[in-house]
Design a protein around this motif. Structure first.
Motif, short mmCIF file in Angstrom:
data_model
loop_
_atom_site.label_atom_id
_atom_site.label_comp_id
_atom_site.label_asym_id
_atom_site.label_seq_id
_atom_site.Cartn_x
_atom_site.Cartn_y
_atom_site.Cartn_z
N LYS A 3 -10.90 0.54 12.13
CA LYS A 3 -10.15 0.17 10.86
C LYS A 3 -8.73 0.09 11.66
CE LYS A 3 -11.54 3.51 8.76
NZ LYS A 3 -11.46 4.79 7.49
N ILE A 4 -8.10 -0.85 11.08
CA ILE A 4 -6.55 -0.75 11.50
C ILE A 4 -5.96 -1.68 10.36
CG2 ILE A 4 -7.11 -1.32 14.05
CD1 ILE A 4 -6.57 -4.27 13.83
N ILE A 5 -4.54 -1.36 10.43
CA ILE A 5 -3.69 -1.92 9.60
C ILE A 5 -2.56 -2.46 10.49
CG2 ILE A 5 -1.48 -1.58 7.93
CD1 ILE A 5 -2.79 0.96 7.17
N ILE A 109 0.60 3.68 2.61
CA ILE A 109 0.16 5.20 2.15
C ILE A 109 -1.05 5.09 1.56
CG2 ILE A 109 0.97 6.83 0.45
CD1 ILE A 109 3.81 5.97 0.95
N ARG A 110 -1.51 4.42 0.79
CA ARG A 110 -2.66 4.26 0.10
C ARG A 110 -3.98 4.11 1.21
NH1 ARG A 110 -5.90 -0.04 -1.16
NH2 ARG A 110 -4.08 -1.48 -1.18
N LEU A 111 -3.86 3.16 2.03
CA LEU A 111 -5.04 3.26 2.98
C LEU A 111 -4.95 4.46 3.89
CD1 LEU A 111 -4.59 -0.80 3.74
CD2 LEU A 111 -6.56 0.33 2.58
N CYS A 112 -4.03 4.94 4.26
CA CYS A 112 -4.10 6.10 5.28
C CYS A 112 -4.49 7.25 4.40
CB CYS A 112 -2.64 6.13 5.80
SG CYS A 112 -1.93 5.17 6.72
N ARG A 113 -4.19 7.38 3.00
CA ARG A 113 -4.73 8.57 2.37
C ARG A 113 -6.19 8.22 2.16
NH1 ARG A 113 0.11 9.20 -2.23
NH2 ARG A 113 1.08 10.96 -0.80
N ASP A 114 -6.92 7.18 2.20
CA ASP A 114 -8.17 6.63 1.74
C ASP A 114 -8.77 7.16 3.39
OD1 ASP A 114 -7.72 5.66 -0.78
OD2 ASP A 114 -7.99 3.68 -0.18
N ALA A 115 -8.23 7.10 4.28
CA ALA A 115 -9.01 7.09 5.67
C ALA A 115 -8.96 8.41 6.11
CB ALA A 115 -8.23 6.20 6.43
N GLN A 142 -0.32 11.41 7.75
CA GLN A 142 -0.85 11.67 9.09
C GLN A 142 -1.98 12.05 9.40
OE1 GLN A 142 1.70 13.44 11.84
NE2 GLN A 142 3.81 13.07 10.96
N SER A 143 -2.79 12.83 8.30
CA SER A 143 -4.10 12.98 8.82
C SER A 143 -5.03 11.67 8.55
CB SER A 143 -4.50 14.28 7.71
OG SER A 143 -4.47 13.68 6.56
N GLY A 144 -4.55 10.82 8.18
CA GLY A 144 -5.33 9.65 8.00
C GLY A 144 -5.19 8.67 9.15
N ILE A 145 -4.18 8.98 9.92
CA ILE A 145 -3.82 8.14 11.07
C ILE A 145 -4.53 8.53 12.67
CG2 ILE A 145 -1.89 6.68 12.23
CD1 ILE A 145 -0.12 7.02 9.74
#
Ligand code: BDR
Ligand code: CA
Length: 308
Positions: A3-5, A109-115, A142-145
């Motif tokens: 998964k990438i942004i 922010i939303r996608l990183c939290r989801d990840a 940071q924990s989702g990246i």
């Protein structure tokens, strides 16, 4: 699927990076987030919508418009290298699909939290304003990246916008300082490596020879890049800046570098926007220095073939 942004400022080479990423079979592009950079913010967002449709994608890949200006400095743009529209004056149909309606920083922010359970990769090919704002507004992301792969900076090669500074850093050095300093693992495609990957006529022909609609579009964008590069100042073929982020992600073995801590000169003066890598095994940044340039272009063609 990885998964990438992609946080970007299209821009000719950003556009090629997007087309290449959409051709990669094992990548899932969660969103395109845009930022002011090569051209003004609304235009980079428009261009991302254009390229989403050129790439055969729909609204399942949202395009979110982001920061219209850098954090502290005055805005700078780069029409000399990208043309007044940012896409080299190439004529594209108006995009049909709209923006997401969500601010790019909130999308990140939303996608990183989801990840958080399966961290994603943030690819950045423009000034780092959106990423710095997201990391500042919501440090928990940071924990989702898993890592950041970015195009920016210069050391041995010197700059391309001033003798010391590369454009993406110069356009928002304060944001770049936040991103390099955040502690996350970063892989950095600076001018030190991208200046060694040139769009020669033979490589451009190979891209076009892939033959599908997206490869032909990438060929036109690379060709426009070379023409603008020549007319702006250079006597060399255009470097493959932004697509190198996607290729370093899909084909990491083609790039070599050393670990470093990277600081950014944010004091106003002749070195404003300079990146300073201090090489150390403990550094959070893999600072790429060389690439197998023939293989990188072959890999680009491979990703473009994925659109067939
Ligand atoms: C970078 O600056 C922009 O003009 C390009 O799109 C690339 O991201 C190269 O210095
Ligand atoms: Ca860019």
């Amino acid at each position: 699927m990885k998964k990438i942004i992609i946080d970007c400022d299209p821009g000719l080479d950003d556009a090629v990076a997007l087309i290449a990423a959409f051709g990669a079979k094992d990548l899932c592009v969660l969103a395109l987030t845009t930022v002011a950079g090569n051209v003004k913010g609304p235009q980079t967002a428009y261009n991302a919508r254009v390229i989403r449709e050129v790439s055969g994608q729909d609204e399942s890949v949202p395009v979110s418009e982001g920061a219209p200006q850098p954090i502290l400095r005055d805005a700078v743009t780069a029409e000399d290298f990208h043309g007044s529209t940012g896409l080299g004056g190439i004529d594209y149909p108006d995009p049909v699909l709209p923006l997401s309606g969500e601010h790019a920083v909130n999308t990140i922010i939303r996608l990183c939290r989801d990840a958080k359970d399966a961290p994603l990769t943030l690819i950045i090919t423009g000034p780092m304003t959106n990423a710095a704002l997201a990391l500042t507004m919501a440090p928990d992301i940071q924990s989702g990246i898993a890592e950041i792969v970015l195009m920016g900076g210069a050391d041995t090669e010197g700059g391309n916008i001033t003798p010391f500074a590369e454009f993406n850093i110069y356009a928002d050095p304060h944001a770049a300082a936040v991103v390099f300093g955040c502690g996350l693992p970063i892989r950095c495609l600076s001018l030190d490596v991208t200046h060694g990957i040139r769009t020669t006529k033979a490589r451009l022909a190979a891209v076009r020879a892939v033959g599908n609609k997206q490869a032909l579009a990438a060929g036109d964008l690379l060709d426009a890049s070379c023409k603008l590069e020549f007319s702006a100042k250079s006597d060399r073929d255009a470097p493959l800046h932004d697509p190198s982020t996607v290729l370093a992600f899909t084909h990491p073995h083609l790039f070599k570098g050393r670990k470093a801590n990277v600081s950014v000169v944010t004091e106003v003066g002749e070195q404003f926007g300079r990146t300073v890598p201090t090489f150390a095994e403990s550094g959070n940044v893999l600072w790429y220095e060389t690439a197998d340039d023939d293989a990188v272009f072959a890999a680009l063609c491979g990703l473009l073939e994925g659109h067939s």
